[in-house]
Write a protein that holds these residues in place. Structure first.
Motif, PDB file in Angstrom:
ATOM      1  N   ALA A   1       0.831  -1.198   0.000  1.00  0.00           N
ATOM      2  CA  ALA A   1       0.000   0.000   0.000  1.00  0.00           C
ATOM      3  C   ALA A   1       0.874   1.259   0.000  1.00  0.00           C
ATOM      4  N   TYR A   2       1.953   1.257   0.762  1.00  0.00           N
ATOM      5  CA  TYR A   2       2.871   2.395   0.783  1.00  0.00           C
ATOM      6  C   TYR A   2       3.490   2.594  -0.596  1.00  0.00           C
ATOM      7  N   ARG A   3       3.889   1.490  -1.239  1.00  0.00           N
ATOM      8  CA  ARG A   3       4.465   1.577  -2.580  1.00  0.00           C
ATOM      9  C   ARG A   3       3.448   2.163  -3.561  1.00  0.00           C
ATOM     10  N   SER A   4       2.190   1.733  -3.453  1.00  0.00           N
ATOM     11  CA  SER A   4       1.143   2.245  -4.342  1.00  0.00           C
ATOM     12  C   SER A   4       0.927   3.736  -4.132  1.00  0.00           C
ATOM     13  N   VAL A   5       0.906   4.177  -2.874  1.00  0.00           N
ATOM     14  CA  VAL A   5       0.736   5.605  -2.576  1.00  0.00           C
ATOM     15  C   VAL A   5       1.926   6.391  -3.118  1.00  0.00           C
ATOM     16  N   HIS A   6       3.128   5.860  -2.939  1.00  0.00           N
ATOM     17  CA  HIS A   6       4.322   6.548  -3.420  1.00  0.00           C
ATOM     18  C   HIS A   6       4.300   6.670  -4.949  1.00  0.00           C
ATOM     19  N   GLU A   7       3.924   5.612  -5.638  1.00  0.00           N
ATOM     20  CA  GLU A   7       3.840   5.660  -7.103  1.00  0.00           C
ATOM     21  C   GLU A   7       2.769   6.647  -7.552  1.00  0.00           C
ATOM     22  N   HIS A   8       1.648   6.691  -6.842  1.00  0.00           N
ATOM     23  CA  HIS A   8       0.576   7.630  -7.188  1.00  0.00           C
ATOM     24  C   HIS A   8       1.059   9.072  -7.044  1.00  0.00           C
ATOM     25  N   LEU A   9       1.738   9.346  -5.934  1.00  0.00           N
ATOM     26  CA  LEU A   9       2.256  10.697  -5.722  1.00  0.00           C
ATOM     27  C   LEU A   9       3.324  11.041  -6.759  1.00  0.00           C
ATOM     28  N   SER A  10       4.158  10.084  -7.103  1.00  0.00           N
ATOM     29  CA  SER A  10       5.205  10.329  -8.086  1.00  0.00           C
ATOM     30  C   SER A  10       4.609  10.642  -9.455  1.00  0.00           C
TER      31      SER A  10
END
Length: 174
Positions: free
Chosen positions: A70-79
């Motif tokens: 979930a953290y990786r998904s949020v980070h990719e979304h923000l990126s």
């Protein structure tokens, strides 16, 4: 009654009384089955506890993996959002402030491992590191080159705890 019948009856009575006393005085024989049952129950409880611990840590690992994903998904979304919504100047400023941005390999020197000694001409493993001058006085260290070992043989001291054997040996006939 004759003597033989009396002896046989006394023997039979003794066997019955002895067996009763043996059963009454040896409780370990009666309790052996109970101890075995208790041991089996304790083993079963321990195995059940171990299974619960295993299940707990497996579930914890799954939850941590889910949280990481979930953290990786949020980070990719923000990126992706930053790439689409920010200007070129904003992206460059964000990259400059990023803590995890790697330095350019062409522009910087290769990184060296940290030193475990002082980077001066004499390291901490030098024999005279930190010494201002050689010690002098009555407790100065003795240099072997300055004081050669004398050639005379020194006898070890006498052991007086064994008694005065030297005089007794002189008086004994040989």
């Amino acid at each position: 009654m004759d003597m033989l019948t009396t002896g046989v009856l006394c023997f039979a009575a003794g066997v019955v009384v002895g067996a009763g006393l043996l059963f009454w005085l040896l409780p370990a024989r009666r309790q052996a089955g109970q101890l075995i049952r208790d041991r089996d129950e304790a083993r079963q409880a321990l195995n059940h506890y171990r299974d619960k611990v295993d299940d707990h840590f497996l579930q914890t690992a799954d939850l941590v993996n889910d949280m990481t994903q979930a953290y990786r998904s949020v980070h990719e979304h923000l990126s992706k959002g930053a790439q689409v919504l920010c200007s070129e100047v904003g992206r460059k400023r964000a990259v400059a402030k990023s803590l995890d941005s790697a330095p350019d390999k062409e522009s910087s020197e290769p990184m060296a491992p940290p030193l475990d000694y002082a980077p001066s001409a004499k390291g901490t493993l030098s024999e005279d590191f930190g010494l201002q001058q050689k010690p002098t006085g009555p407790f100065a260290p003795v240099d072997v080159a300055d004081n050669p070992i004398p050639d005379t043989v020194v006898e070890p001291p006498r052991d007086y705890a064994e008694g005065n054997d030297d005089t007794a040996d002189d008086k004994k006939p040989r």
